[in-house]
Motif scaffolding. Structure first.
Motif, mmCIF file in Angstrom:
data_model
loop_
_atom_site.group_PDB
_atom_site.id
_atom_site.type_symbol
_atom_site.label_atom_id
_atom_site.label_comp_id
_atom_site.label_asym_id
_atom_site.label_seq_id
_atom_site.Cartn_x
_atom_site.Cartn_y
_atom_site.Cartn_z
ATOM 1 N N ALA A 1 -66.169 29.948 -10.196
ATOM 2 C CA ALA A 1 -65.056 30.880 -10.387
ATOM 3 C C ALA A 1 -64.893 31.151 -11.874
ATOM 4 C CB ALA A 1 -63.781 30.276 -9.812
ATOM 5 N N GLY A 2 -63.962 32.061 -12.208
ATOM 6 C CA GLY A 2 -63.647 32.284 -13.599
ATOM 7 C C GLY A 2 -64.464 33.339 -14.296
ATOM 8 N N VAL A 3 -65.261 34.124 -13.593
ATOM 9 C CA VAL A 3 -66.075 35.156 -14.232
ATOM 10 C C VAL A 3 -65.295 36.473 -14.251
ATOM 11 C CG1 VAL A 3 -68.234 34.084 -13.540
ATOM 12 C CG2 VAL A 3 -67.183 35.770 -12.064
ATOM 13 N N SER A 4 -65.740 37.405 -15.079
ATOM 14 C CA SER A 4 -65.060 38.691 -15.203
ATOM 15 C C SER A 4 -65.075 39.431 -13.874
ATOM 16 C CB SER A 4 -65.736 39.539 -16.278
ATOM 17 O OG SER A 4 -65.239 40.865 -16.243
ATOM 18 N N SER A 5 -63.946 40.048 -13.547
ATOM 19 C CA SER A 5 -63.870 40.788 -12.293
ATOM 20 C C SER A 5 -64.706 42.054 -12.324
ATOM 21 C CB SER A 5 -62.418 41.142 -11.981
ATOM 22 O OG SER A 5 -61.868 41.935 -13.026
ATOM 23 N N GLU A 6 -65.207 42.452 -13.502
ATOM 24 C CA GLU A 6 -66.031 43.658 -13.572
ATOM 25 C C GLU A 6 -67.373 43.474 -12.863
ATOM 26 O OE1 GLU A 6 -66.409 44.890 -17.591
ATOM 27 O OE2 GLU A 6 -64.342 45.598 -17.736
ATOM 28 N N ILE A 7 -67.693 42.242 -12.488
ATOM 29 C CA ILE A 7 -68.927 42.019 -11.726
ATOM 30 C C ILE A 7 -68.881 42.772 -10.399
ATOM 31 C CG2 ILE A 7 -68.103 39.955 -10.526
ATOM 32 C CD1 ILE A 7 -70.851 38.771 -10.766
ATOM 33 N N LEU A 8 -67.662 43.098 -9.948
ATOM 34 C CA LEU A 8 -67.535 43.822 -8.681
ATOM 35 C C LEU A 8 -68.144 45.204 -8.756
ATOM 36 C CD1 LEU A 8 -63.933 42.840 -7.581
ATOM 37 C CD2 LEU A 8 -66.097 41.892 -6.829
ATOM 38 N N LEU A 9 -68.338 45.722 -9.968
ATOM 39 C CA LEU A 9 -68.965 47.033 -10.093
ATOM 40 C C LEU A 9 -70.419 46.991 -9.645
ATOM 41 C CD1 LEU A 9 -67.460 48.150 -13.519
ATOM 42 C CD2 LEU A 9 -66.695 48.745 -11.216
ATOM 43 N N ARG A 10 -70.983 45.801 -9.403
ATOM 44 C CA ARG A 10 -72.348 45.683 -8.883
ATOM 45 C C ARG A 10 -72.371 45.622 -7.358
ATOM 46 N NH1 ARG A 10 -73.820 41.322 -12.669
ATOM 47 N NH2 ARG A 10 -74.047 40.012 -10.853
ATOM 48 N N ARG A 11 -71.202 45.539 -6.722
ATOM 49 C CA ARG A 11 -71.191 45.488 -5.263
ATOM 50 C C ARG A 11 -71.706 46.799 -4.690
ATOM 51 N NH1 ARG A 11 -66.606 42.526 -1.935
ATOM 52 N NH2 ARG A 11 -66.610 44.548 -0.908
ATOM 53 N N PRO A 12 -72.568 46.740 -3.669
ATOM 54 C CA PRO A 12 -73.133 47.982 -3.115
ATOM 55 C C PRO A 12 -72.082 48.955 -2.605
ATOM 56 C CG PRO A 12 -74.371 46.081 -2.345
ATOM 57 C CD PRO A 12 -73.174 45.547 -3.057
ATOM 58 N N ASP A 13 -71.006 48.456 -1.978
ATOM 59 C CA ASP A 13 -70.000 49.383 -1.465
ATOM 60 C C ASP A 13 -69.221 50.057 -2.588
ATOM 61 O OD1 ASP A 13 -68.825 46.946 -2.132
ATOM 62 O OD2 ASP A 13 -67.242 47.133 -0.633
ATOM 63 N N VAL A 14 -69.042 49.349 -3.709
ATOM 64 C CA VAL A 14 -68.386 49.962 -4.866
ATOM 65 C C VAL A 14 -69.309 51.008 -5.498
ATOM 66 C CG1 VAL A 14 -67.439 49.526 -7.167
ATOM 67 C CG2 VAL A 14 -66.949 47.939 -5.294
ATOM 68 N N ILE A 15 -70.599 50.678 -5.570
ATOM 69 C CA ILE A 15 -71.575 51.643 -6.096
ATOM 70 C C ILE A 15 -71.609 52.887 -5.210
ATOM 71 C CG2 ILE A 15 -74.028 52.029 -6.536
ATOM 72 C CD1 ILE A 15 -74.252 49.086 -7.271
ATOM 73 N N GLU A 16 -71.584 52.685 -3.897
ATOM 74 C CA GLU A 16 -71.577 53.820 -2.967
ATOM 75 C C GLU A 16 -70.355 54.698 -3.188
ATOM 76 O OE1 GLU A 16 -71.637 54.695 1.861
ATOM 77 O OE2 GLU A 16 -71.460 52.656 1.110
ATOM 78 N N ALA A 17 -69.183 54.058 -3.373
ATOM 79 C CA ALA A 17 -67.960 54.826 -3.615
ATOM 80 C C ALA A 17 -68.036 55.589 -4.937
ATOM 81 C CB ALA A 17 -66.751 53.886 -3.614
ATOM 82 N N GLU A 18 -68.669 54.985 -5.955
ATOM 83 C CA GLU A 18 -68.804 55.676 -7.242
ATOM 84 C C GLU A 18 -69.675 56.919 -7.114
ATOM 85 O OE1 GLU A 18 -70.911 54.977 -11.579
ATOM 86 O OE2 GLU A 18 -69.967 53.266 -10.589
ATOM 87 N N TYR A 19 -70.786 56.810 -6.400
ATOM 88 C CA TYR A 19 -71.640 57.978 -6.216
ATOM 89 C C TYR A 19 -70.959 59.040 -5.357
ATOM 90 C CZ TYR A 19 -75.623 55.798 -8.490
ATOM 91 O OH TYR A 19 -76.458 55.222 -9.416
ATOM 92 N N GLY A 20 -70.126 58.600 -4.427
ATOM 93 C CA GLY A 20 -69.339 59.567 -3.664
ATOM 94 C C GLY A 20 -68.389 60.338 -4.557
ATOM 95 N N ARG B 1 -71.377 37.188 -0.308
ATOM 96 C CA ARG B 1 -71.236 38.545 0.211
ATOM 97 C C ARG B 1 -70.210 39.336 -0.611
ATOM 98 N NH1 ARG B 1 -71.077 40.486 5.959
ATOM 99 N NH2 ARG B 1 -71.156 38.315 6.581
ATOM 100 N N ALA B 2 -69.072 38.701 -0.937
ATOM 101 C CA ALA B 2 -68.000 39.411 -1.630
ATOM 102 C C ALA B 2 -68.396 39.815 -3.048
ATOM 103 C CB ALA B 2 -66.745 38.543 -1.674
ATOM 104 N N LEU B 3 -69.219 39.014 -3.708
ATOM 105 C CA LEU B 3 -69.650 39.349 -5.057
ATOM 106 C C LEU B 3 -70.775 40.381 -5.066
ATOM 107 C CD1 LEU B 3 -69.587 35.851 -6.806
ATOM 108 C CD2 LEU B 3 -68.044 37.767 -7.190
ATOM 109 N N GLY B 4 -71.236 40.760 -3.888
ATOM 110 C CA GLY B 4 -72.296 41.771 -3.833
ATOM 111 C C GLY B 4 -73.635 41.220 -4.266
#
Length: 466
Positions: free
Chosen positions: A271-290, A453-456
């Motif tokens: 634990a304790g890592v930057s929450s910006e790692i979520l920008l690597r999650r596939p569903d977040v990437i999909e939403a960004e391209y959308g 899974r949650a960290l992508g």
């Protein structure tokens, strides 16, 4: 004259590079900059989390072998890959509209009036630009950009399917090990119950124990035998699920014998890592391209407000004798252009712009929502991870105490100190405690899988979309 033509051509090309799409500005992630800290989260360090791969998290070679099979054979993954291929092809279809369409035609004919043998033949060969729209306001370019981003989003969606497949397989594999343990507990309980029935029956025959003791012992035995049947069903269903995920027959030697051998092979994530790692999650990437695709659609809609200019050109050879087909006099060419502009459409085109802008706002909200959901999933998994070790320790201590109590109570019953009901209660408590310990151990493993899974994890950053 030549200079004027050059200037006109340069101006046309400059206009063709114009885009009416607004610049895509990604919002700041609508979540805190680090995970929640406190007793429930066990903050460890602020070191950056490395890029994950399933083989670095799931270290058992048997599970890795099953995962490799699943990635090669799973039907859901094949559907996802086919969708990616279709999206890539659609980009090429849309992009082709930015280039001239060339065509060629040929014809031949012969006529002989009156059968005199003095007939004449006609031959023609014509080729040229059959259709070409000048993309003065970026309509075609933005349409291509929109489809390209949708294709990238489809590719990200396929990685979501891949991630879910691996996580689901790991979960099913661990559940199989837990069900093997639960079957062993049921079999041990049934064996003890059979011995209890035998001893109680002997005491009944000797006039020492009442018939109620025998019937209660038989109840414990029947309950344990029912649990055995249920656990065998569960194991068969676990195998069916693993076989479905793998997409092929499986070698049963690749299945775990118990949950005890599974737990150390599922790596715990910090634990304790930057929450910006979520920008690597596939569903977040999909939403960004959308979001990017919706932004490009605005440019397409805006370009519809302006005139459309199309060019056509034709050149070729024509002759009524094949031998003179390529004579200089046979060559002819023509060129033309069309411009169309709608004078009145009852606000249809402006409404189209409003629709695309509203869709962009919806995509923006979806993008932010995907990040917030991802943050919550990771934080929930970390909350469980922060307390699960203590729960495992408590469950193990409870099982040990229940086992000791059952042993002592049984000895006191055989010595005539306690009633048989006390012995039965102790056996029930032991059975429940052992099952609870397995459930807590399984939750520990499932939490690690959920965090993966949650960290992508295992998402690739590359793309082959044109």
């Amino acid at each position: 004259m030549i200079g004027t033509r050059s200037l006109l051509l340069a101006g046309t090309l400059a206009l063709a590079g114009c885009s009416l799409a607004p610049k895509t500005v990604l919002p700041a992630p609508p979540v805190p900059q680090s995970w929640p800290a406190g007793d429930a989260y066990l903050l460890q360090s602020e070191a950056a989390l490395p890029i994950l791969s399933y083989k670095s998290v799931f270290t058992d070679p048997r599970l890795q072998s099953l995962a490799d099979q699943a990635l090669a054979n799973n039907r859901d993954l094949r559907v996802a890959y086919a969708n990616v291929a279709a999206a890539r092809a659609q980009v090429r279809v849309t992009r082709s509209g930015q280039f001239p369409e060339l065509g060629i035609s040929a014809g031949a004919g012969y006529s002989d009036n009156g059968g005199t043998g003095n007939g004449a033949g006609d031959f023609s060969l014509r080729g040229g630009v059959t259709a070409f729209e000048l993309d003065l306001f970026g309509k075609l370019a933005n349409a291509t950009e929109a489809d390209r981003n949708r294709a990238l989003g489809t590719e990200a969606a396929s990685r979501t399917v891949r991630l879910a497949l691996i996580a689901n397989l790991a979960d099913a594999w661990a559940t199989y090990g837990a069900d093997r343990d639960l079957l062993k507990i049921a079999e041990d309980t049934a064996a003890n119950a059979r011995e209890s029935v035998r001893l109680t029956k002997a005491r009944l025959d000797g006039g020492v124990a009442p018939r109620t003791d025998l019937r209660q012992a038989e109840q414990i035995l029947a309950t344990a035998e029912d649990s055995i049947a249920q656990q065998r069903t569960a194991l068969a269903q676990d195998e069916n699920l693993i076989r479905l995920l793998v997409g092929d027959e499986i070698d049963r030697a690749l299945l775990p014998v118990s949950l005890t051998e599974v737990t150390p092979t599922i790596v715990s994530l910090p634990a304790g890592v930057s929450s910006e790692i979520l920008l690597r999650r596939p569903d977040v990437i999909e939403a960004e391209y959308g979001l990017r695709a919706a932004n490009a659609d605005i440019g397409v809609a805006r370009a519809q407000l302006f005139p459309s200019i199309s060019l056509t050109g034709l050149l070729g050879f024509a002759s009524n004798a094949l031998g003179s087909l390529f004579d200089s006099g046979s060559f002819n060419w023509s060129a033309g252009g069309d411009a169309t502009a709608t004078i009145f459409d009852a606000g249809r085109r402006r409404a189209g712009v409003a629709v695309s802008e509203a869709q962009r706002d919806s995509a923006l909200a979806g993008y932010e929502g995907a990040i917030q959901t991802a943050f919550r999933e990771v934080a929930d998994a970390l909350a469980v991870q922060g307390t699960i070790t203590e729960r495992v320790r408590a469950a193990a201590a409870n099982s040990e105490a229940a086992s000791d109590t059952a042993t002592l109570t049984d000895a006191r019953y055989k010595g005539g100190v306690d009633s048989f009901l006390s012995s039965l209660d102790a056996q029930r408590s032991l059975y429940s405690a052992r099952r609870s310990e397995v459930g807590t151990q399984l939750l520990l493993v499932q939490t690690r899988i959920a965090l993966f899974r949650a960290l992508g994890g295992d998402s690739s950053a590359g793309s082959t979309v044109p």
